[in-house]
Design an enzyme around this catalytic site. Structure first.
Site, PDB file in Angstrom:
ATOM      1  N   GLY A 195       0.809  -1.202   0.000  1.00  0.00           N
ATOM      2  CA  GLY A 195       0.000   0.000   0.000  1.00  0.00           C
ATOM      3  C   GLY A 195       0.847   1.258   0.000  1.00  0.00           C
ATOM      4  O   GLY A 195       1.846   1.354  -0.711  1.00  0.00           O
ATOM      5  N   HIS A 196       0.473   2.221   0.832  1.00  0.00           N
ATOM      6  CA  HIS A 196       1.094   3.541   0.827  1.00  0.00           C
ATOM      7  C   HIS A 196       2.377   3.594   1.661  1.00  0.00           C
ATOM      8  O   HIS A 196       3.143   4.533   1.533  1.00  0.00           O
ATOM      9  CB  HIS A 196       0.079   4.559   1.363  1.00  0.00           C
ATOM     10  CG  HIS A 196       0.435   5.989   1.115  1.00  0.00           C
ATOM     11  ND1 HIS A 196       0.718   6.482  -0.140  1.00  0.00           N
ATOM     12  CD2 HIS A 196       0.554   7.056   1.967  1.00  0.00           C
ATOM     13  CE1 HIS A 196       0.986   7.780  -0.051  1.00  0.00           C
ATOM     14  NE2 HIS A 196       0.897   8.148   1.205  1.00  0.00           N
TER      15      HIS A 196
END
Length: 281
Positions: free
Chosen positions: A261-262
């Site tokens: 993800g981020h």
């Protein structure tokens, strides 16, 4: 205390920059490497880069900073341009530490601050790693994303809570099972700092200028070697945000991490640390 907590405590430093007290952690020797965190609730230099500072300090003078408005640093004034004001402070931060030039790792907000500093004071920046960086726009994904909405709305309405923080954090990672209660409690405690509750750093106020860095023609003239790292499953600043900057920055390249993800530096810390160490050389 465990080894990570000991290292965080022993490496804690402060410096005053243009009347603003800025907190940072510094570990290691050699070429300066500045790590700038993102903008999520409870963010700080160490919270973002706790899995990276030790390994990177074996090769560099690793410095992770709490941006004004976050962590232990003083507050950011309301209404200043974003990211320009922070970029100016980071340039002055280097000056205050006597650093002529440093490599940069910027996560999300930290990425666009690094990019803005490279545009305004290019002599201060060596190579850049821009990780899920701000400063662009997605080409295909609806905007703003749910992750961005979670950041901007965290302090609004009923205000901070563990449920709101958990919902925000789940937007940031590929595998939510990695989000321990200990991690969430630390982030919640940091987000409840009364100074930050009263003046959230990402709250938009009348007259504030949100600079669209992707529109800056200077991007096409940047001389810096740039590595953009993106999680394929990033739901905050999605992968298609990379393409505008990749097209514009002459010496940019893109690494996409799957099942990520981020928070690439956290979810895939070993690969991240090895990759950026090789890139900075």
């Amino acid at each position: 205390m465990n080894a990570a907590t000991d290292l965080e405590t022993s490496s804690s430093r402060f410096v005053t920059v243009d009347g603003i007290r800025i907190h940072y952690n510094e570990v290691g020797e050699g070429t300066p490497l500045v790590l700038i965190h993102g903008s999520g609730p409870g963010a700080s230099g160490w919270a973002n880069f706790s899995r990276n500072m030790g390994p990177l300090s074996k090769s560099y003078r690793a410095i992770c900073v709490d941006l004004p408005g976050f962590g232990k640093s003083d507050m950011k004034p309301a209404g200043v341009p974003i990211p320009g004001w922070w970029a100016e402070k980071m340039g002055q931060f280097l000056d205050a530490l006597g650093i002529e030039k440093a490599h940069f790792i910027g996560n999300s907000l930290g990425g666009v601050i690094s990019l803005k500093l490279a545009l305004t004071r290019p002599e201060k920046v060596g190579r850049m790693v821009l990780m899920g960086t701000g400063g662009s726009l997605p080409l295909f994904t609806p905007w703003p994303t749910e992750g961005i909405k979670a950041i901007l709305g965290y302090y609004e309405g009923t205000g901070p809570s563990i449920d709101r923080l958990r919902a925000f954090a789940q937007q940031f990672v590929y595998d939510p099972s990695q989000l321990t209660d200990e991690l969430l409690e630390k982030r919640l405690k940091a987000s409840l700092d009364p100074r930050i509750v009263a003046n959230p750093p990402m709250r938009f106020t009348p007259g504030m200028v949100l600079e669209e860095v992707w529109r800056d023609a200077g991007l096409a003239r940047l001389p810096h070697e740039t590595l953009m790292i993106w999680g394929r499953e990033d739901r905050v600043l999605p992968l298609d945000s990379a393409f505008v900057l990749l097209k514009q920055i002459p010496r940019a390249r893109l690494l996409v991490m799957p099942q990520c993800g981020h928070w690439a530096q956290w979810e895939h810390a070993d690969e991240f640390n090895a990759t950026v160490t090789g890139f900075f050389g």
